[in-house]
Motif scaffolding. Structure first.
Motif, PDB file in Angstrom:
ATOM      1  N   GLU A 253       0.687  -1.445   0.303  1.00  0.00           N
ATOM      2  CA  GLU A 253       0.142  -0.430  -0.682  1.00  0.00           C
ATOM      3  C   GLU A 253       0.976   1.155   0.542  1.00  0.00           C
ATOM      4  O   GLU A 253       0.572   2.046  -0.410  1.00  0.00           O
ATOM      5  N   GLY A 257       0.439   4.365  -2.715  1.00  0.00           N
ATOM      6  CA  GLY A 257       0.676   5.474  -2.144  1.00  0.00           C
ATOM      7  C   GLY A 257       1.664   6.031  -2.884  1.00  0.00           C
ATOM      8  O   GLY A 257       1.088   7.233  -3.709  1.00  0.00           O
ATOM      9  N   MET A 307      -0.954  15.909  -0.502  1.00  0.00           N
ATOM     10  CA  MET A 307      -0.914  13.652  -0.113  1.00  0.00           C
ATOM     11  C   MET A 307      -1.618  13.601   1.835  1.00  0.00           C
ATOM     12  O   MET A 307      -2.211  13.543   1.477  1.00  0.00           O
ATOM     13  N   TYR A 311      -4.553  12.108   2.647  1.00  0.00           N
ATOM     14  CA  TYR A 311      -4.801  10.865   3.498  1.00  0.00           C
ATOM     15  C   TYR A 311      -5.324  10.933   4.701  1.00  0.00           C
ATOM     16  O   TYR A 311      -6.442   9.931   5.416  1.00  0.00           O
ATOM     17  N   ARG A 343       2.012   6.438   5.535  1.00  0.00           N
ATOM     18  CA  ARG A 343       2.055   6.580   4.208  1.00  0.00           C
ATOM     19  C   ARG A 343       2.207   8.116   3.714  1.00  0.00           C
ATOM     20  O   ARG A 343       2.809   8.411   3.501  1.00  0.00           O
ATOM     21  N   PHE A 344       1.541   8.784   5.140  1.00  0.00           N
ATOM     22  CA  PHE A 344       2.167  10.463   4.275  1.00  0.00           C
ATOM     23  C   PHE A 344       3.570  10.620   4.521  1.00  0.00           C
ATOM     24  O   PHE A 344       3.894  11.212   3.636  1.00  0.00           O
TER      25      PHE A 344
END
Lengths: 394, 231
Positions: A253, A257, A307, A311, A343-344
């Motif tokens: 993921e 992303g 982003m 998110y 993720r960020f």
């Protein structure tokens, strides 16, 4: 005045004709999807009227009570043996509607209906396919209207990407390793999207190489960090209740992303560097570096901003439910947000990495090509000279 | 400067999330959008024709987007627990009586999520038009508008791409869940989980498309107004 309006119409002939055709076609599609109940095995009911018939208060764990309403829905069955029959349904919904939905006139719902008239049926879910259809059609119209061919190409590439994703999942459920699959997917997504967006040329090849190396680098950095810290609690991840390769899934993921933002920046950096070197073939490395730095500062902040919002915004409703339950902010940060945060942050790292990596790749490829080109032009000139010599001899 | 604006945005975002428990989400989000515009546009890029026209365009588009999202996504009951969250263990002991309509929260968050991209595109369009106008003051309105649209096109693809791939990871996990529980395709396209993601991607992308002509139009009009005032 009338003349100018006519002129305007003539000028925008394409837009008007396209809009008309598009509207007619999409109305047809949406009409079909609304009435496609015969494709479903479950009973579909069209809501014709609804009425609030009562309310009650319910207390929950946090000792807060809230009003719950009961609604009686009258509807017409759209498919199956009972088609055309008028039925009654009952549905409960709360004021905050977290777990329950309210249905209004005109909705289509899936329901379990009993054959005798006295016992009302219950609602199992909502038929949302036509709304999905409308949203996608609106998006496609806006996209084609604003950016014409490019928009069309983008739509095609994303459709191909989604089907690749679906196919890859088919393979995954048959036991292929997700990590390898996701890397293959990353390669496929990159090649298809970039080829669709900017065509097949030198800048695209540069961007493909640099995107793949940036994604690999980001993956390596993530793995190294993971080695020295505790892994987040994957059980709390959204959409997961069981499979044992959660860590790998999350890794996949993360890779996907960051792909989008990395691609954009890689494209803009490689295109700029191609243009720069085309303008001035003997560009000094220091000048090249300086202009890349300026470009990077331009694009970086906005990309990270986009982003961040894409998110975090989707997880806000959950955070609000938890805050309403008097969960402490640091608890939420520790258990619910780490995935978004990770993720960020990895996305931001990959964005920052993209600029130097792409500039480096572009410099190497363009520099060597230029050298090669220079030597080849010299040989061509020599050949021309030779032929001239031969001609003069004759 | 960019980093300061980014930090400011993040702070405003968390404050607004914190305040959202007490108040109407739409109001909070609108105030948040205004703050974001002030920070990213007026603080970061200075007060001038470019930023003011971008500000007007962003506010107009986000208002319209709130209305449209409320209408379309509201019809599909966006927000709330989806099919999987309904039965998740760690959510079982959370009370759902929160005295706040979760649909409103979801819709306002969708619009807030796209505002960053809207501001980005609007500024790019208006500043490129301004550049052209400074170099050629006699340019006709139509041509000026066209330059804005051309730049908008090139930036649009990349912005939507970023959002698309940020969501595709979520798509991956969702598809997996559906496979795991052996849901059929009709079940998938009618589910709340799928609907939430689709709304998020496509409505925000549509908003990004709309901002390009709107900001170009507003810039042309404001420039005309300014010229009239000077003359």
């Amino acid at each position: 005045m009338g003349n100018s309006i006519l002129e305007q119409i003539k000028k925008r002939k394409f837009i008007i004709i396209f809009t008309l055709i598009y509207v007619i076609v999409s109305v047809g599609i949406v009409k079909f999807v609304i009435n496609d109940a015969f494709l479903y095995k479950q009973t579909v009911v069209k809501v014709t009227s609804q009425k609030k018939i009562g309310s009650y208060k319910q207390k929950s764990q946090n000792q807060k009570s809230e009003k719950y309403y009961t609604q009686r829905i009258k509807g017409i069955v759209q498919n199956g043996d009972l088609k055309g029959k008028k039925v009654k349904l009952v549905n409960d919904y709360s004021k905050s509607r977290v777990k329950t939905d309210k249905y209004v006139k005109g909705d289509y719902v899936f329901a379990s209906v009993s054959k005798d008239d006295n016992t009302p049926g219950t609602v199992n879910g909502m038929k949302r396919d036509y709304i999905v259809c409308i949203i996608v059609l609106i998006f496609m119209y806006c996209m084609i209207m604003v950016s014409r061919t490019k928009g069309l190409l983008f739509i095609i590439s994303s459709a191909v990407n989604i089907s690749i994703l679906y196919g890859a999942l088919e393979l995954y459920s048959r036991g292929t390793d997700i990590l390898m699959l996701s890397y293959l997917m990353v390669i496929a997504f990159t090649c298809i999207t970039l080829a669709c967006i900017s065509g097949i040329n030198r800048a695209t090849i540069i961007s493909i190489i640099s995107v793949l190396s940036v994604v690999t680098l980001t993956g390596i950095i993530y793995k190294i960090v993971l080695m020295y810290t505790d892994a987040p609690d994957y059980i709390m991840m959204e959409y997961v209740t069981g499979p044992n390769d959660l860590e790998k899934l999350f890794f996949a993921e993360i890779l996907m992303g960051c792909l989008g933002a990395v691609m954009d920046i890689a494209v803009s950096v490689s295109e700029t560097s191609c243009a720069l070197i085309k303008q001035n073939a003997n560009l000094a490395l220091s000048d090249f570096k300086a202009s890349m730095k300026a470009l990077g500062q331009d694009v970086m902040g906005t990309m990270i901003n986009i982003m961040f919002y894409s998110y975090f915004c989707s997880s806000v409703p959950m955070v609000i439910i938890q805050m309403k339950n008097k969960y402490k902010m640091n608890y939420i940060f520790r258990f619910d947000l780490p995935f978004e945060l990770t993720r960020f942050l990895t996305g931001s790292i990959s964005i920052v990495l993209t600029i130097p990596v792409t500039a480096f790749v572009a410099w190497i490829i363009l520099y060597y090509r230029n050298k090669h080109k220079n030597s080849s032009t010299i040989t061509v000139q020599n050949k021309e000279l030779q032929t001239e010599d031969i001609g003069s001899e004759e | 400067m960019t980093l300061m604006a980014l930090l400011g945005n993040i702070t405003v975002f968390f404050c607004s999330v914190y305040l959202m428990k007490y108040n109407d989400p739409y109001k909070i989000v609108f105030v948040d959008i205004i703050f974001m515009c002030l920070l990213t546009l007026l603080y970061q890029n200075g007060v001038n024709v470019k930023t003011i026209s971008a500000l007007i365009a962003v506010l107009a588009v986000s208002l319209v987007l709130i209305k449209i999202t409320k209408y379309i996504a509201g019809a599909g009951n966006i927000g709330g627990y989806n099919e999987f969250e309904m039965y998740e263990d760690n959510l079982m002991n959370l009370s759902v009586n929160i005295h706040l309509n979760i649909h409103d929260v979801a819709i306002s968050m969708l619009v807030l999520g796209v505002t960053g991209a809207l501001i980005d595109i609007a500024v790019a369009v208006t500043s490129s038009m301004h550049e052209v106008w400074v170099n050629n003051r006699n340019i006709s309105e139509d041509n000026l508008y066209k330059t804005g649209m051309t730049l908008g096109k090139s930036i649009l693809g990349s912005t939507i791409n970023t959002m698309w791939f940020a969501c595709i990871g979520e798509f991956l996990l969702m598809f997996l869940m559906f496979r795991k529980y052996q849901y059929s395709f009709p079940h998938l396209i009618n589910s709340k989980a799928f609907f939430d993601i689709i709304c998020n991607i496509f409505l925000s992308a549509a908003g990004c498309c709309v901002i390009v002509p709107v900001s170009a139009f507003v810039f042309v009009k404001i420039l005309k107004y300014q010229q009239k005032k000077e003359a």
